[in-house]
Design an enzyme around this catalytic site. Structure first.
Site, PDB file in Angstrom:
ATOM      1  N   THR A 110      50.030 129.493  59.194  1.00 40.01           N
ATOM      2  CA  THR A 110      49.591 130.757  59.132  1.00 40.01           C
ATOM      3  C   THR A 110      48.743 131.084  58.085  1.00 40.01           C
ATOM      4  OG1 THR A 110      51.560 132.119  58.064  1.00 40.01           O
ATOM      5  CG2 THR A 110      51.538 131.678  60.443  1.00 40.01           C
ATOM      6  N   ARG A 166      17.403 140.376  76.681  1.00 42.61           N
ATOM      7  CA  ARG A 166      17.827 141.872  76.821  1.00 42.61           C
ATOM      8  C   ARG A 166      16.951 142.730  76.241  1.00 42.61           C
ATOM      9  NH1 ARG A 166      21.093 144.822  80.545  1.00 42.61           N
ATOM     10  NH2 ARG A 166      22.160 146.422  79.580  1.00 42.61           N
ATOM     11  N   GLU A 206      45.597 118.306  61.386  1.00 39.43           N
ATOM     12  CA  GLU A 206      45.523 119.237  62.434  1.00 39.43           C
ATOM     13  C   GLU A 206      44.553 120.630  61.899  1.00 39.43           C
ATOM     14  OE1 GLU A 206      48.892 122.189  64.680  1.00 39.43           O
ATOM     15  OE2 GLU A 206      49.192 120.861  63.203  1.00 39.43           O
ATOM     16  N   ARG A 207      44.815 120.809  60.496  1.00 46.78           N
ATOM     17  CA  ARG A 207      44.139 122.039  59.841  1.00 46.78           C
ATOM     18  C   ARG A 207      42.434 121.810  60.018  1.00 46.78           C
ATOM     19  NH1 ARG A 207      49.109 122.359  55.587  1.00 46.78           N
ATOM     20  NH2 ARG A 207      50.434 123.318  57.036  1.00 46.78           N
ATOM     21  N   GLU A 224      60.939 127.388  66.317  1.00 45.09           N
ATOM     22  CA  GLU A 224      62.003 128.126  67.062  1.00 45.09           C
ATOM     23  C   GLU A 224      62.087 129.392  67.170  1.00 45.09           C
ATOM     24  OE1 GLU A 224      65.136 124.549  65.811  1.00 45.09           O
ATOM     25  OE2 GLU A 224      65.501 126.573  65.099  1.00 45.09           O
ATOM     26  N   GLU A 270      48.713 133.482  55.948  1.00 48.39           N
ATOM     27  CA  GLU A 270      49.440 133.609  54.711  1.00 48.39           C
ATOM     28  C   GLU A 270      50.254 132.462  54.173  1.00 48.39           C
ATOM     29  OE1 GLU A 270      49.076 137.074  57.243  1.00 48.39           O
ATOM     30  OE2 GLU A 270      49.862 135.255  57.586  1.00 48.39           O
TER      31      GLU A 270
END
Length: 391
Positions: free
Chosen positions: A375, A278, A252-253, A139, A377
């Site tokens: 998150t 390169r 999910e994680r 939300e 944290e």
């Protein structure tokens, strides 16, 4: 040169012929149906609905869902999911996975808690790719603190009347069905329930959000203004939302961590190919010690994270799922991806700043991996609590 994940699997004890066959099927799907079109879908800002039907035909959408609703799970383990994520990462698009596979978190609560009528009405169309689902939890007032969500659903006769809003909702514009977390009771987790809300319900509206990345996955804010939802659309009993949503989080994680490993391997492969072609100061980039060391350090980070992914996957299949370890793994893998994507773009130089280069998109899309599913944290704090560090 063989792909890095193919080389890795040769020395891993967790993959067999079933995983190889599934991986090859997904690889063909990505090569045929995704890679030629992904840049255009990024410009369009959404995936075509036809892709969902093609994914269903390949078996992608039904993976892990009951056969009675059009899915399949016989013979599958967590490593089939790892194979899927690693092969899908070849498209180098987080938006592809988010937009195509959001049903994997939106439909699961219905399968776990919903009535037989609700499952039979919703699941077959979604698993056939004819209908699209979204999960609406976050939300404007908060995301990870699900227990304090404010969207309200009041029981009035044989309907719930819903008022409030949701934001950052994946497939929010295209979805036909929304699994919505609402407050039906008092404060805290026990007051939260899940409702299925259909897109054309009166009083329900949505607006599109523009993002840094994941451009081919539409994202929206949803608005509920006296939206009347039949009580038959309650998913499980009132107050069971946390039970339904918690079933999703570890999977999910782990999926995010696996995807990070896949994207990191793609970025490393692109940087390595560039370094081998390169030339600077009279020799190939890869012949400069500092570049070789970057490539080796990127590989070390990826291998460490992928080994941890496989450890957690094996524990899940053995019935020893460890939420604290999976939370820490997610932090490890997302930090690894940020590092590897940054170094890949550094090796690519100016090319790493150009659209159409895989590493550019991977680098730009690292943030949602770090935020989605909890998150950094929140993950670290969750792990500390579950490991008993509070005494």
């Amino acid at each position: 040169m063989p792909r890095l994940f193919d080389q890795w699997r040769q020395h891993s004890p967790h993959y067999n012929e079933s995983h190889d066959a599934w991986g090859e099927s997904v690889r063909r799907f990505v090569s045929r149906e995704v890679t030629p079109h992904i840049d255009q879908w990024e410009q369009d800002g959404e995936l075509p609905r036809s892709l969902h039907r093609k994914a269903a035909e390949t078996g992608i959408l039904g993976m892990g869902f009951p056969e009675s609703y059009g899915g399949y799970s016989e013979g599958l383990d967590t490593f089939h999911g790892i194979m899927f994520s690693m092969e899908m990462a070849e498209a180098a698009s987080g938006g592809l996975l988010a937009g195509l596979m959001v049903h994997s978190v939106a439909l699961k609560p219905i399968i776990a808690l919903g009535s037989e009528e609700l499952k039979a009405r919703i699941a077959p169309g979604v698993l056939a790719g004819d209908k699209i689902m979204a999960l609406a939890v976050t939300e404007p007032s908060g995301g990870s603190d699900v227990a304090n969500l404010k969207t309200r659903a009041e029981r009035v006769g044989d309907h719930y009347v819903v008022n409030g809003s949701k934001t950052f909702i994946t497939s929010g514009m295209r979805a036909d069905y929304y699994t919505v977390a609402v407050r039906t009771g008092g404060p805290g987790a026990e007051g939260v329930s899940l409702l299925l809300i259909e897109k054309d319900t009166a009083g329900f509206s949505r607006t599109k959000l523009d993002k840094m990345g994941w451009h081919c996955s539409d994202t929206a804010t949803l608005y509920f203004d006296n939206v009347r939802v039949p009580v038959e659309n309650l998913i499980g009993a009132e107050g069971q939302a946390f039970r339904g949503m918690m079933k999703n989080f570890n999977g999910e994680r782990l999926g995010i961590a696996t995807t990070c490993c896949g994207f990191a391997m793609v970025a490393l492969e692109e940087a390595l190919a560039w370094a081998q072609e390169r030339s600077t100061f009279g020799k190939k980039l890869v012949h400069h010690q500092v570049i070789r060391q970057k490539l080796a350090e990127m590989t070390r980070e990826i291998y460490a994270s992928l080994a941890w992914v496989e450890r957690c996957a094996a524990a899940i299949d053995a019935g020893h799922e460890n939420p604290a370890e999976i939370a820490l793994l997610k932090v490890q893998a997302t930090r690894m991806l940020e590092y590897v994507a940054r170094e890949a773009c550094q090796i690519l130089g100016g090319a790493g700043f150009m659209r159409g280069v895989k590493s550019e998109r991977i680098f730009r899309e690292t943030r949602p991996q770090c935020i989605g599913g909890g998150t950094e944290e929140i993950m670290l704090d969750l792990a500390a609590k579950q490991l008993g560090y509070l005494g």
